[in-house]
Design a protein around this motif. Structure first.
Motif, PDB file in Angstrom:
ATOM      1  N   ASN A 215       7.996  55.773 -20.801  1.00 13.12           N
ATOM      2  CA  ASN A 215       9.968  55.434 -21.218  1.00 13.12           C
ATOM      3  C   ASN A 215       9.102  55.676 -23.155  1.00 13.12           C
ATOM      4  O   ASN A 215       9.526  56.074 -24.191  1.00 13.12           O
ATOM      5  CB  ASN A 215      10.879  53.941 -21.374  1.00 13.12           C
ATOM      6  N   LYS A 218       9.003  59.091 -24.796  1.00 17.60           N
ATOM      7  CA  LYS A 218      10.159  60.026 -24.686  1.00 17.60           C
ATOM      8  C   LYS A 218      11.189  61.265 -25.202  1.00 17.60           C
ATOM      9  O   LYS A 218      11.179  62.181 -25.682  1.00 17.60           O
ATOM     10  CB  LYS A 218      11.536  59.243 -23.270  1.00 17.60           C
ATOM     11  N   ALA A 253      22.150  63.581 -30.904  1.00 17.19           N
ATOM     12  CA  ALA A 253      21.171  62.295 -31.982  1.00 17.19           C
ATOM     13  C   ALA A 253      21.297  61.999 -33.281  1.00 17.19           C
ATOM     14  O   ALA A 253      22.247  61.769 -33.826  1.00 17.19           O
ATOM     15  CB  ALA A 253      20.406  62.495 -31.392  1.00 17.19           C
ATOM     16  N   ASP A 258      23.006  58.681 -30.817  1.00 20.09           N
ATOM     17  CA  ASP A 258      23.404  58.730 -30.118  1.00 20.09           C
ATOM     18  C   ASP A 258      21.281  59.090 -29.316  1.00 20.09           C
ATOM     19  O   ASP A 258      21.859  59.702 -28.578  1.00 20.09           O
ATOM     20  CB  ASP A 258      23.917  58.986 -28.746  1.00 20.09           C
ATOM     21  N   TRP A 259      20.847  57.725 -29.497  1.00 21.31           N
ATOM     22  CA  TRP A 259      19.659  58.415 -28.681  1.00 21.31           C
ATOM     23  C   TRP A 259      18.970  58.213 -27.458  1.00 21.31           C
ATOM     24  O   TRP A 259      18.498  58.629 -26.837  1.00 21.31           O
ATOM     25  CB  TRP A 259      17.931  58.252 -29.626  1.00 21.31           C
ATOM     26  N   LYS A 260      19.944  57.118 -26.436  1.00 14.64           N
ATOM     27  CA  LYS A 260      19.547  57.141 -25.064  1.00 14.64           C
ATOM     28  C   LYS A 260      20.194  58.691 -24.789  1.00 14.64           C
ATOM     29  O   LYS A 260      19.443  58.851 -24.140  1.00 14.64           O
ATOM     30  CB  LYS A 260      21.171  56.550 -25.299  1.00 14.64           C
ATOM     31  N   SER A 261      21.110  59.379 -25.067  1.00 20.58           N
ATOM     32  CA  SER A 261      21.337  60.605 -23.988  1.00 20.58           C
ATOM     33  C   SER A 261      19.746  61.215 -24.241  1.00 20.58           C
ATOM     34  O   SER A 261      19.573  62.079 -23.476  1.00 20.58           O
ATOM     35  CB  SER A 261      22.355  61.430 -24.747  1.00 20.58           C
ATOM     36  N   HIS A 263      16.849  60.398 -24.329  1.00 19.60           N
ATOM     37  CA  HIS A 263      15.808  59.871 -23.385  1.00 19.60           C
ATOM     38  C   HIS A 263      16.256  60.141 -22.004  1.00 19.60           C
ATOM     39  O   HIS A 263      15.587  60.661 -21.288  1.00 19.60           O
ATOM     40  CB  HIS A 263      16.931  57.921 -23.436  1.00 19.60           C
ATOM     41  N   GLU A 264      17.641  59.934 -21.222  1.00 23.40           N
ATOM     42  CA  GLU A 264      17.944  61.352 -20.359  1.00 23.40           C
ATOM     43  C   GLU A 264      17.735  61.872 -20.340  1.00 23.40           C
ATOM     44  O   GLU A 264      17.903  62.634 -19.045  1.00 23.40           O
ATOM     45  CB  GLU A 264      19.999  59.807 -20.135  1.00 23.40           C
TER      46      GLU A 264
END
Ligand code: F42
Length: 323
Positions: A215, A218, A253, A258-261, A263-264
Protein backbone atom coordinates in the motif's frame (compact mmCIF):
# COMPACT_ATOMS: atom_id res chain seq x y z
CA UNK A 1 25.37 -7.04 -4.73
CA UNK A 2 25.93 -3.44 -3.68
CA UNK A 3 23.19 -1.53 -1.89
CA UNK A 4 22.35 2.12 -2.27
CA UNK A 5 19.62 4.37 -1.00
CA UNK A 6 18.00 7.36 -2.67
CA UNK A 7 16.86 10.43 -0.79
CA UNK A 8 14.91 13.37 -2.14
CA UNK A 9 15.87 16.69 -0.53
CA UNK A 10 12.25 17.77 -0.18
CA UNK A 11 12.47 17.66 3.61
CA UNK A 12 14.48 19.64 6.17
CA UNK A 13 18.22 18.95 6.21
CA UNK A 14 18.17 17.42 9.69
CA UNK A 15 15.69 14.79 8.56
CA UNK A 16 18.02 13.78 5.72
CA UNK A 17 20.92 13.79 8.13
CA UNK A 18 19.09 11.34 10.36
CA UNK A 19 18.16 8.98 7.52
CA UNK A 20 21.60 9.19 5.92
CA UNK A 21 23.32 8.14 9.14
CA UNK A 22 20.75 5.42 9.70
CA UNK A 23 21.35 4.08 6.18
CA UNK A 24 25.10 4.06 6.69
CA UNK A 25 24.78 2.29 10.04
CA UNK A 26 22.58 -0.31 8.37
CA UNK A 27 25.09 -1.26 5.72
CA UNK A 28 24.10 0.81 2.68
CA UNK A 29 27.27 1.57 0.72
CA UNK A 30 25.89 4.25 -1.62
CA UNK A 31 23.66 7.25 -1.13
CA UNK A 32 22.14 9.07 -4.07
CA UNK A 33 20.51 12.51 -3.68
CA UNK A 34 18.09 13.57 -6.40
CA UNK A 35 18.48 16.86 -8.24
CA UNK A 36 15.45 19.01 -9.09
CA UNK A 37 15.55 22.83 -8.97
CA UNK A 38 12.40 22.95 -6.79
CA UNK A 39 13.98 20.92 -3.97
CA UNK A 40 16.91 21.80 -1.71
CA UNK A 41 20.07 22.11 -3.72
CA UNK A 42 21.76 18.79 -4.29
CA UNK A 43 25.38 19.89 -3.69
CA UNK A 44 24.58 21.88 -0.55
CA UNK A 45 22.78 18.78 0.74
CA UNK A 46 25.61 16.45 -0.29
CA UNK A 47 28.19 18.64 1.46
CA UNK A 48 26.29 18.43 4.72
CA UNK A 49 25.77 14.68 4.36
CA UNK A 50 29.45 14.23 3.49
CA UNK A 51 30.28 15.68 6.88
CA UNK A 52 27.76 13.51 8.69
CA UNK A 53 28.75 10.16 7.17
CA UNK A 54 32.02 8.25 7.26
CA UNK A 55 32.14 5.48 4.70
CA UNK A 56 29.30 5.58 2.21
CA UNK A 57 29.87 6.75 -1.29
CA UNK A 58 27.64 9.74 -1.89
CA UNK A 59 26.56 11.57 -4.97
CA UNK A 60 24.05 13.35 -7.15
CA UNK A 61 21.45 10.99 -8.56
CA UNK A 62 21.20 12.69 -11.02
CA UNK A 63 22.66 16.01 -12.15
CA UNK A 64 22.01 17.30 -15.66
CA UNK A 65 24.04 19.45 -18.04
CA UNK A 66 21.16 21.82 -18.88
CA UNK A 67 20.75 23.64 -15.58
CA UNK A 68 24.46 23.66 -14.82
CA UNK A 69 27.49 23.87 -17.12
CA UNK A 70 29.66 20.73 -16.86
CA UNK A 71 32.50 22.86 -15.45
CA UNK A 72 30.20 23.87 -12.59
CA UNK A 73 29.11 20.26 -12.04
CA UNK A 74 32.79 19.20 -12.09
CA UNK A 75 33.67 21.76 -9.43
CA UNK A 76 30.60 21.09 -7.27
CA UNK A 77 31.05 17.33 -7.11
CA UNK A 78 34.81 17.73 -6.59
CA UNK A 79 34.02 19.89 -3.55
CA UNK A 80 31.87 17.05 -2.22
CA UNK A 81 34.77 14.68 -2.94
CA UNK A 82 37.11 16.86 -0.89
CA UNK A 83 34.72 17.21 2.04
CA UNK A 84 33.91 13.48 2.06
CA UNK A 85 37.51 12.35 1.82
CA UNK A 86 37.16 10.87 -1.66
CA UNK A 87 33.72 9.31 -1.42
CA UNK A 88 31.94 11.27 -4.15
CA UNK A 89 30.19 9.68 -7.12
CA UNK A 90 28.37 11.54 -9.85
CA UNK A 91 25.12 10.53 -11.51
CA UNK A 92 24.28 12.50 -14.62
CA UNK A 93 21.39 12.27 -17.08
CA UNK A 94 19.20 14.17 -19.46
CA UNK A 95 17.05 15.71 -16.73
CA UNK A 96 13.36 15.95 -16.17
CA UNK A 97 11.40 17.38 -19.09
CA UNK A 98 8.43 18.50 -17.03
CA UNK A 99 10.44 20.56 -14.54
CA UNK A 100 12.53 22.02 -17.38
CA UNK A 101 9.41 23.30 -19.13
CA UNK A 102 8.35 25.12 -15.97
CA UNK A 103 11.54 27.16 -15.99
CA UNK A 104 11.83 27.60 -19.74
CA UNK A 105 14.75 25.26 -20.41
CA UNK A 106 14.74 23.47 -23.76
CA UNK A 107 15.45 19.76 -23.74
CA UNK A 108 17.42 19.42 -26.93
CA UNK A 109 19.75 16.65 -28.08
CA UNK A 110 20.15 14.97 -24.72
CA UNK A 111 22.38 12.22 -26.04
CA UNK A 112 25.13 14.38 -27.47
CA UNK A 113 24.88 16.80 -24.59
CA UNK A 114 25.42 14.08 -21.99
CA UNK A 115 28.36 12.69 -23.95
CA UNK A 116 30.07 16.08 -24.11
CA UNK A 117 29.32 16.84 -20.46
CA UNK A 118 30.88 13.56 -19.29
CA UNK A 119 33.97 14.19 -21.42
CA UNK A 120 34.36 17.70 -20.02
CA UNK A 121 33.83 16.68 -16.39
CA UNK A 122 36.28 13.77 -16.66
CA UNK A 123 38.89 15.94 -18.32
CA UNK A 124 38.57 18.69 -15.70
CA UNK A 125 38.94 16.12 -12.92
CA UNK A 126 42.38 15.22 -14.25
CA UNK A 127 43.52 18.67 -13.11
CA UNK A 128 45.04 19.48 -16.50
CA UNK A 129 44.02 22.54 -18.54
CA UNK A 130 41.28 21.66 -21.01
CA UNK A 131 40.53 23.01 -24.43
CA UNK A 132 37.41 21.42 -25.89
CA UNK A 133 35.31 22.23 -28.90
CA UNK A 134 31.93 20.53 -28.83
CA UNK A 135 28.51 21.23 -30.24
CA UNK A 136 27.34 22.57 -26.86
CA UNK A 137 30.38 23.19 -24.75
CA UNK A 138 33.50 25.11 -25.64
CA UNK A 139 36.35 25.43 -23.21
CA UNK A 140 39.63 27.22 -23.73
CA UNK A 141 42.37 26.33 -21.27
CA UNK A 142 39.81 25.67 -18.50
CA UNK A 143 41.20 24.22 -15.29
CA UNK A 144 40.00 23.54 -11.76
CA UNK A 145 42.36 25.18 -9.28
CA UNK A 146 42.16 22.46 -6.65
CA UNK A 147 42.93 18.77 -6.52
CA UNK A 148 39.80 16.79 -7.27
CA UNK A 149 40.73 13.11 -7.49
CA UNK A 150 38.95 10.91 -10.01
CA UNK A 151 35.22 10.58 -9.44
CA UNK A 152 33.16 7.70 -10.88
CA UNK A 153 30.46 8.88 -13.28
CA UNK A 154 27.18 7.00 -13.61
CA UNK A 155 24.75 7.80 -16.41
CA UNK A 156 21.00 7.72 -15.80
CA UNK A 157 19.50 5.99 -18.83
CA UNK A 158 16.22 4.46 -19.99
CA UNK A 159 16.22 4.78 -23.79
CA UNK A 160 18.26 2.35 -25.94
CA UNK A 161 20.73 4.97 -27.17
CA UNK A 162 21.38 6.42 -23.74
CA UNK A 163 21.92 2.90 -22.35
CA UNK A 164 24.45 2.21 -25.08
CA UNK A 165 26.25 5.47 -24.38
CA UNK A 166 26.27 4.75 -20.63
CA UNK A 167 27.95 1.40 -21.22
CA UNK A 168 30.50 3.02 -23.53
CA UNK A 169 31.58 5.97 -21.43
CA UNK A 170 30.15 5.57 -17.90
CA UNK A 171 31.52 3.84 -14.83
CA UNK A 172 27.97 2.67 -14.25
CA UNK A 173 24.39 3.10 -15.35
CA UNK A 174 21.39 4.11 -13.26
CA UNK A 175 18.24 2.47 -14.60
CA UNK A 176 14.89 3.53 -13.19
CA UNK A 177 13.26 0.11 -13.02
CA UNK A 178 12.35 -2.62 -10.56
CA UNK A 179 11.42 -5.65 -12.65
CA UNK A 180 13.90 -8.19 -14.10
CA UNK A 181 12.18 -8.10 -17.51
CA UNK A 182 13.09 -4.42 -17.90
CA UNK A 183 16.72 -5.18 -17.14
CA UNK A 184 16.80 -8.07 -19.60
CA UNK A 185 15.69 -5.64 -22.28
CA UNK A 186 18.08 -2.89 -21.12
CA UNK A 187 21.03 -5.31 -21.14
CA UNK A 188 20.52 -5.97 -24.83
CA UNK A 189 21.57 -2.37 -25.50
CA UNK A 190 24.75 -2.48 -23.47
CA UNK A 191 28.11 -4.14 -23.81
CA UNK A 192 29.07 -4.55 -20.19
CA UNK A 193 32.72 -3.94 -19.31
CA UNK A 194 34.49 -5.32 -16.27
CA UNK A 195 33.65 -3.45 -13.04
CA UNK A 196 30.80 -1.58 -14.73
CA UNK A 197 28.05 -1.03 -12.16
CA UNK A 198 24.52 -1.83 -13.38
CA UNK A 199 22.20 -0.08 -10.96
CA UNK A 200 18.52 -0.81 -10.40
CA UNK A 201 17.34 2.61 -9.25
CA UNK A 202 14.11 1.17 -7.93
CA UNK A 203 11.05 2.14 -6.00
CA UNK A 204 11.22 -0.04 -2.90
CA UNK A 205 8.82 -0.61 -0.04
CA UNK A 206 9.54 -3.11 2.70
CA UNK A 207 7.64 -4.02 5.85
CA UNK A 208 6.98 -7.17 7.84
CA UNK A 209 3.35 -6.76 6.85
CA UNK A 210 3.00 -7.37 3.10
CA UNK A 211 -0.19 -5.34 2.64
CA UNK A 212 1.26 -2.33 4.44
CA UNK A 213 4.42 -2.45 2.33
CA UNK A 214 2.49 -2.71 -0.92
CA UNK A 215 0.00 0.00 0.00
CA UNK A 216 2.81 2.39 0.85
CA UNK A 217 4.21 1.96 -2.66
CA UNK A 218 1.01 2.80 -4.51
CA UNK A 219 1.31 6.56 -4.90
CA UNK A 220 4.91 6.33 -6.12
CA UNK A 221 3.86 3.52 -8.50
CA UNK A 222 1.03 5.72 -9.81
CA UNK A 223 3.54 8.42 -10.77
CA UNK A 224 5.81 5.88 -12.45
CA UNK A 225 2.85 4.46 -14.40
CA UNK A 226 1.79 7.94 -15.48
CA UNK A 227 5.27 8.68 -16.84
CA UNK A 228 6.06 5.34 -18.49
CA UNK A 229 5.97 4.83 -22.26
CA UNK A 230 3.47 2.40 -23.86
CA UNK A 231 6.32 0.11 -24.78
CA UNK A 232 6.81 -0.77 -21.10
CA UNK A 233 3.13 -1.65 -20.64
CA UNK A 234 3.21 -3.84 -23.76
CA UNK A 235 6.31 -5.60 -22.43
CA UNK A 236 4.50 -6.51 -19.23
CA UNK A 237 1.07 -7.07 -20.74
CA UNK A 238 -0.64 -4.29 -18.79
CA UNK A 239 -3.92 -3.27 -20.44
CA UNK A 240 -4.23 0.34 -21.54
CA UNK A 241 -7.55 0.80 -19.72
CA UNK A 242 -6.01 0.30 -16.30
CA UNK A 243 -3.20 2.72 -17.18
CA UNK A 244 -5.78 5.32 -18.21
CA UNK A 245 -7.54 4.81 -14.86
CA UNK A 246 -4.35 5.68 -13.00
CA UNK A 247 -3.66 8.72 -15.16
CA UNK A 248 -7.21 10.02 -14.73
CA UNK A 249 -7.17 9.41 -10.99
CA UNK A 250 -3.88 11.29 -10.69
CA UNK A 251 -5.11 14.26 -12.70
CA UNK A 252 -8.23 14.30 -10.60
CA UNK A 253 -6.24 14.09 -7.34
CA UNK A 254 -4.25 17.21 -8.28
CA UNK A 255 -7.51 19.09 -8.73
CA UNK A 256 -9.53 17.67 -5.84
CA UNK A 257 -7.07 16.13 -3.39
CA UNK A 258 -8.70 12.71 -3.78
CA UNK A 259 -5.65 10.47 -3.40
CA UNK A 260 -7.76 7.52 -2.27
CA UNK A 261 -8.93 6.98 -5.86
CA UNK A 262 -5.30 6.96 -7.01
CA UNK A 263 -4.64 4.20 -4.48
CA UNK A 264 -7.59 2.23 -5.77
CA UNK A 265 -6.60 2.66 -9.43
CA UNK A 266 -3.15 1.16 -8.91
CA UNK A 267 -3.42 -2.60 -9.44
CA UNK A 268 -1.43 -5.34 -7.71
CA UNK A 269 0.16 -6.12 -11.04
CA UNK A 270 1.43 -2.52 -11.31
CA UNK A 271 2.94 -2.70 -7.81
CA UNK A 272 4.79 -5.85 -8.89
CA UNK A 273 6.10 -4.38 -12.10
CA UNK A 274 7.05 -0.89 -10.99
CA UNK A 275 8.36 -1.48 -7.49
CA UNK A 276 10.09 -3.93 -5.21
CA UNK A 277 7.45 -4.22 -2.53
CA UNK A 278 6.54 -6.63 0.22
CA UNK A 279 7.98 -8.55 3.14
CA UNK A 280 11.72 -9.12 3.56
CA UNK A 281 11.29 -12.50 1.83
CA UNK A 282 9.50 -10.91 -1.12
CA UNK A 283 12.20 -8.27 -1.44
CA UNK A 284 14.98 -10.86 -1.17
CA UNK A 285 13.40 -12.95 -3.91
CA UNK A 286 13.15 -9.99 -6.27
CA UNK A 287 16.73 -8.94 -5.63
CA UNK A 288 17.88 -12.50 -6.38
CA UNK A 289 16.07 -12.23 -9.73
CA UNK A 290 17.68 -8.88 -10.45
CA UNK A 291 21.10 -10.31 -9.65
CA UNK A 292 20.53 -13.10 -12.16
CA UNK A 293 19.91 -10.64 -14.97
CA UNK A 294 23.10 -8.69 -14.25
CA UNK A 295 22.15 -5.99 -11.75
CA UNK A 296 25.14 -5.17 -9.49
CA UNK A 297 23.63 -2.44 -7.28
CA UNK A 298 20.10 -2.06 -5.95
CA UNK A 299 19.14 1.45 -4.94
CA UNK A 300 16.26 1.59 -2.51
CA UNK A 301 14.25 4.55 -3.73
CA UNK A 302 11.01 6.10 -2.51
CA UNK A 303 8.95 5.30 -0.58
CA UNK A 304 11.20 2.72 1.27
CA UNK A 305 8.14 1.68 3.27
CA UNK A 306 5.27 2.80 5.48
CA UNK A 307 7.84 3.80 8.12
CA UNK A 308 11.13 4.92 6.55
CA UNK A 309 13.33 4.33 9.61
CA UNK A 310 11.90 0.87 10.22
CA UNK A 311 12.36 -0.03 6.56
CA UNK A 312 16.00 1.08 6.50
CA UNK A 313 16.61 -1.06 9.60
CA UNK A 314 14.84 -4.05 8.01
CA UNK A 315 17.03 -3.72 4.94
CA UNK A 316 20.08 -3.65 7.20
CA UNK A 317 19.01 -6.65 9.22
CA UNK A 318 17.30 -8.95 6.76
CA UNK A 319 18.36 -8.06 3.23
CA UNK A 320 21.84 -6.54 2.93
CA UNK A 321 23.66 -9.27 4.94
CA UNK A 322 22.08 -11.94 2.69
CA UNK A 323 23.90 -10.66 -0.38
N1 F42 B 1 15.96 13.43 -13.48
C1 F42 B 1 16.09 14.56 -12.80
O1 F42 B 1 15.82 15.65 -13.35
N2 F42 B 1 16.49 14.56 -11.50
C2 F42 B 1 16.83 13.42 -10.86
O2 F42 B 1 17.23 13.48 -9.68
C3 F42 B 1 16.73 12.19 -11.58
C4 F42 B 1 17.11 10.96 -11.01
C5 F42 B 1 17.18 9.83 -11.81
C6 F42 B 1 17.73 8.65 -11.31
C7 F42 B 1 17.85 7.54 -12.08
C8 F42 B 1 17.43 7.58 -13.43
O3 F42 B 1 17.58 6.49 -14.21
C9 F42 B 1 16.88 8.73 -13.95
C10 F42 B 1 16.75 9.89 -13.16
N3 F42 B 1 16.22 11.08 -13.67
C11 F42 B 1 16.29 12.25 -12.92
C12 F42 B 1 15.63 11.13 -15.05
C13 F42 B 1 16.71 11.44 -16.09
O4 F42 B 1 17.17 12.74 -15.93
C14 F42 B 1 16.20 11.24 -17.53
O5 F42 B 1 15.06 12.03 -17.71
C15 F42 B 1 15.83 9.83 -17.84
O6 F42 B 1 16.92 8.99 -17.55
C16 F42 B 1 15.34 9.64 -19.29
O7 F42 B 1 16.38 9.71 -20.16
P1 F42 B 1 16.65 8.61 -21.32
O8 F42 B 1 17.81 7.84 -20.96
O9 F42 B 1 15.43 7.85 -21.66
O10 F42 B 1 17.05 9.52 -22.50
C17 F42 B 1 16.07 10.25 -23.22
C18 F42 B 1 16.60 11.64 -23.32
C19 F42 B 1 15.87 9.65 -24.60
O11 F42 B 1 14.91 9.95 -25.24
N4 F42 B 1 16.79 8.88 -25.09
C20 F42 B 1 16.73 8.25 -26.40
C21 F42 B 1 17.40 6.90 -26.33
O12 F42 B 1 17.18 6.08 -27.21
O13 F42 B 1 18.17 6.66 -25.37
C22 F42 B 1 17.61 9.00 -27.40
C23 F42 B 1 17.10 10.30 -27.88
C24 F42 B 1 18.02 10.79 -28.98
O14 F42 B 1 18.50 10.04 -29.78
N5 F42 B 1 18.29 12.07 -29.06
C25 F42 B 1 19.21 12.61 -30.04
C26 F42 B 1 20.30 13.33 -29.28
O15 F42 B 1 21.26 13.76 -29.90
O16 F42 B 1 20.17 13.44 -28.06
C27 F42 B 1 18.55 13.53 -30.99
C28 F42 B 1 17.24 14.15 -30.56
C29 F42 B 1 17.11 15.61 -31.01
O17 F42 B 1 16.86 16.44 -30.11
O18 F42 B 1 17.27 15.87 -32.16
Amino acid sequence: MRFGVEFVPNVKYYELEYYAKLAEDNGFGYMWITDHYNNRNVYATLTLLAMRTREMKIGAGVANPYLAHPAVIASAIATVNEVSGGRAILGIAAGDKVTFERIGVKWEKPLSRIKEAVEVIRALHTGKPLSYEGEFFNLKGAKLDFKTGSIPIYIGAQGPKMLKLAAEIGDGVLINASHPKDFEVAMKNMEIRENFDVVAYASLSIDKNREKARNAAKIVVAFIVAGSPDLVFERHGVDTGSVENVRNALNNAFATGDWKSVHEAVTDEMVDIFSISGTPDDVKERIEELKKVGVTQVVAGSPLGPDKAKSIKLMGKEIIPEF
